[in-house]
Design a protein around this motif. Structure first.
Motif, mmCIF file in Angstrom:
data_model
loop_
_atom_site.group_PDB
_atom_site.id
_atom_site.type_symbol
_atom_site.label_atom_id
_atom_site.label_comp_id
_atom_site.label_asym_id
_atom_site.label_seq_id
_atom_site.Cartn_x
_atom_site.Cartn_y
_atom_site.Cartn_z
ATOM 1 N N LEU A 1 31.638 -51.887 -65.690
ATOM 2 C CA LEU A 1 32.185 -51.098 -66.807
ATOM 3 C C LEU A 1 32.778 -49.786 -66.308
ATOM 4 N N ALA A 2 32.038 -49.116 -65.429
ATOM 5 C CA ALA A 2 32.497 -47.800 -64.969
ATOM 6 C C ALA A 2 33.781 -47.914 -64.151
ATOM 7 N N MET B 1 26.726 -51.981 -65.690
ATOM 8 C CA MET B 1 27.221 -50.606 -65.812
ATOM 9 C C MET B 1 28.310 -50.307 -64.793
ATOM 10 N N ILE B 2 28.178 -50.851 -63.585
ATOM 11 C CA ILE B 2 29.148 -50.534 -62.545
ATOM 12 C C ILE B 2 30.501 -51.160 -62.845
#
Lengths: 306, 310
Positions: free
Chosen positions: B120-121, B117-118
């Motif tokens: 991606l963010a 997720m990180i």
């Protein structure tokens, strides 16, 4: 005047926050319980928005549209779980990410085939439109207030179900020891399907409420999904409390940043520089916040215990 | 597969790729030269991702960031009139390495789903940055003012550019092969298969992982510099999160942790996309389920077909 603007933007932040929470709750429950990373969660948001808009226009009744939108998203969620995701619980996160990425392509294209690529605009019934005067001089759209109330009510209901009911007990038990719950005679597969379906319906609820405010178009789910990831990372994966806190923080920071960063920068920088840097910085703000939170607390603000 | 057969297969593949420009011009089909060149550029990017994803086990869902950083480095320099290819490409590699260092330093502290997720963010953050900077076209992007200029190499000549891309690809694969079989590569692979044991024998994986992350970013930045010269256009779409997903699929389809895998994967995915999009405008409705099926039932990838016993 200035205070009223701040209050208004705070309410907007709260409204974005509860929408993010509705998305984050389903995603974080599914992760906490089934250990599944579901990128296609944004697709349920989109499906909810499209179905509600479609049925509203078809039947002429807003509430029938909402009801059928919710029910439809629930059905789609359950179908996706049964057909594709059920086999992925045992796989690693990489496989889950890739397979649900494929699902996103499928759903976005399906929406484009059925309803076209152009954005759909939908309206709200007359009795939900208009403004309410909250304070002298502070007139706020009724519809956004309704979203805030619905979102907070769902948050309360969710807490009640998870913390105080038998179903919630099973959910918490399934999260901590799957095999034990199954050995005690609980149909864990059915439980998983139910949780997944309701998570999808929550995303659908967020989507159908978002429809009249933003636009309904293919790919709308992914824009919010990535913000929801930020919410979950900040709050702590698998934790509903964390999802609520993260959602409110991200909603506020994003909204207030977009509203006030540029004027605030203009007081220290030249107007031209503020004009250039303000929007860029505002759109990056929540990601920077995420980086800071991770640097300080790698497990998020409220590490999971459900 | 014996080393000898592997060498023969590699040689044949190289010959096939080298034969594309003359064959395409013989049949007067410049489209194919263009297609294969694009595929090879993505193969370079996928090979760089393979280093951290396939060998290092780091599921980076933001690798398109470096395509964007490399592309913007070239595009922005060209925008201000600096067209010297060596300067441009050095900046593309350097800037991507720096961005990878920052992103990696934060995200490698975490693991599992947080890491996904990180990364991606952070890429999404760069994407929004690209959209909001009006000077470089914002949302619409901007035309590349001029292609990179190298002494004696004219990128405006389609087949010269093609052979340059091929040379870079071969070089990247060769160096990647050397790297994963070096001591450094052993540590990366060891940390992937058992982090506790790796620590127990006295190696702390963090710095090795970060170094691999930076190398992968730098190589992908080079692919970005090639890509912007290929498209002659620069948009934030370079960094779109679906790009990152496609790069991951190239690695997976080709077969993780094999040097030639990403090349096979890039060909498989992009040729499939090309065929499907020629067939129907709604090609993604076919591609999506195909990708799901490939994850469910074709886990070892194309390289796995040749390598039964690994």
């Amino acid at each position: 005047m200035n205070l009223i603007l701040v209050l208004e933007q705070t309410l907007n932040g709260l409204q974005l926050g509860v929408m993010l929470f509705l998305m984050a709750a389903g995603l974080t429950l599914v992760f906490g319980i089934m250990n599944l990373v579901n990128l296609a969660h944004g697709s349920f948001y989109m499906v909810g928005a499209y179905l509600a808009t479609y049925f509203y226009q078809l039947t002429g009744s807003y509430w029938l549209g909402v009801l059928l939108g919710l029910a439809g998203t629930l059905v789609v969620g359950v179908a996706v779980e049964l057909v594709a995701l059920r086999t992925l619980y045992e796989r690693d996160h990489l496989d889950q990410v890739l397979a649900t990425f494929g699902l996103i392509l499928f759903f976005n294209e399906l929406a484009a085939m059925v309803w076209g690529r152009a954005a759909l605009y939908t309206n709200i019934p007359e009795y939900l439109s208009g403004h309410v005067e909250l304070l002298p001089g502070l007139r706020y759209p009724l519809y956004r207030l309704v979203i805030i109330v619905v979102g907070l009510a769902v948050a309360g209901l969710l807490w009640f179900v998870v913390a105080r009911t038998r179903l919630g007990m099973l959910i918490r038990a399934g999260a901590s020891n799957r095999a034990m719950v199954a050995a005690l005679g609980v149909n864990i597969r059915l439980l998983y399907t139910l949780v997944f379906g309701f998570g999808a319906a929550l995303a659908g609820l967020a989507g159908l409420m978002a429809g009249p405010i933003y636009v309904v178009q293919p790919g709308m789910g992914e824009l919010i999904l990535i913000e929801v990831f930020v919410v979950i990372v900040i709050g702590g994966i698998g934790s509903i409390r964390g999802a609520l806190a993260g959602a409110l923080i991200v909603g506020m920071v994003d909204t207030l940043g977009r509203a006030f960063l540029k004027p605030a920068l203009a007081t220290v920088l030249s107007p031209v520089a503020a004009q250039a840097a303000g929007p860029a910085l505002a759109s990056m703000l929540i990601y920077l916040l995420m980086a800071v939170v991770l640097a300080l607390k790698p497990q998020g603000l409220f590490p999971a215990r459900l | 597969v014996s080393p000898r057969n592997r060498a023969i297969a590699l040689g044949l593949g190289l010959l096939l790729l080298a034969a594309v420009p003359p064959v395409a011009s013989l049949f007067n089909q410049p489209f194919y030269l263009d297609l294969v060149r694009r595929i090879m550029i993505f193969a370079i990017a996928a090979a760089s991702l393979n280093l951290i994803l396939g060998y290092g086990g780091m599921v980076s869902f933001g690798h398109a960031a470096y395509l964007g950083v490399g592309g913007y480095a070239v595009g922005v320099l060209a925008h201000y009139g600096v067209v010297d290819g060596i300067v441009q490409w050095a900046l593309a590699i350097g800037a991507s390495a720096l961005v990878a260092l920052v992103i990696g330093a934060v995200s490698i502290r975490t693991s599992g789903v947080y890491f996904i997720m990180i990364t991606l963010a952070f890429t999404q953050m760069l994407y929004y940055l690209g959209i909001s900077v009006e000077e470089f076209g914002g949302d619409d992007g901007m035309r590349l003012a001029a292609k990179s200029r190298f002494p004696g190499v004219d990128l405006n000549d389609a087949s010269v550019f093609y052979y340059l891309v091929l040379a870079v690809l071969v070089l990247v694969l060769f160096l990647g092969h050397r790297l994963v079989n070096s001591r450094f590569g052993m540590v990366i692979r060891a940390a992937r298969s058992n982090e506790t044991r790796t620590r127990a024998i006295g190696v702390s994986p963090y710095r090795y992982r970060l170094a691999a992350f930076v190398i992968a970013g730098a190589v992908c930045g080079l692919a970005g510099a090639l890509l912007v010269n290929h498209t002659a256009y620069l948009t934030p779409e370079f960094m779109n999160w679906t790009r990152s997903g496609e790069l991951m699929f190239m690695v997976i389809l080709g077969g993780m942790g094999s040097v030639a895998g990403p090349v096979l994967g890039a060909f498989a995915l992009l040729v499939l996309e090309d065929l499907l999009s020629g067939w129907t405008q709604h090609w993604q409705i076919v591609l999506g389920p195909l990708l799901v099926l490939s994850v469910l039932f074709f886990r070892r990838g194309l390289a796995g077909l040749f390598d039964k016993n690994e």
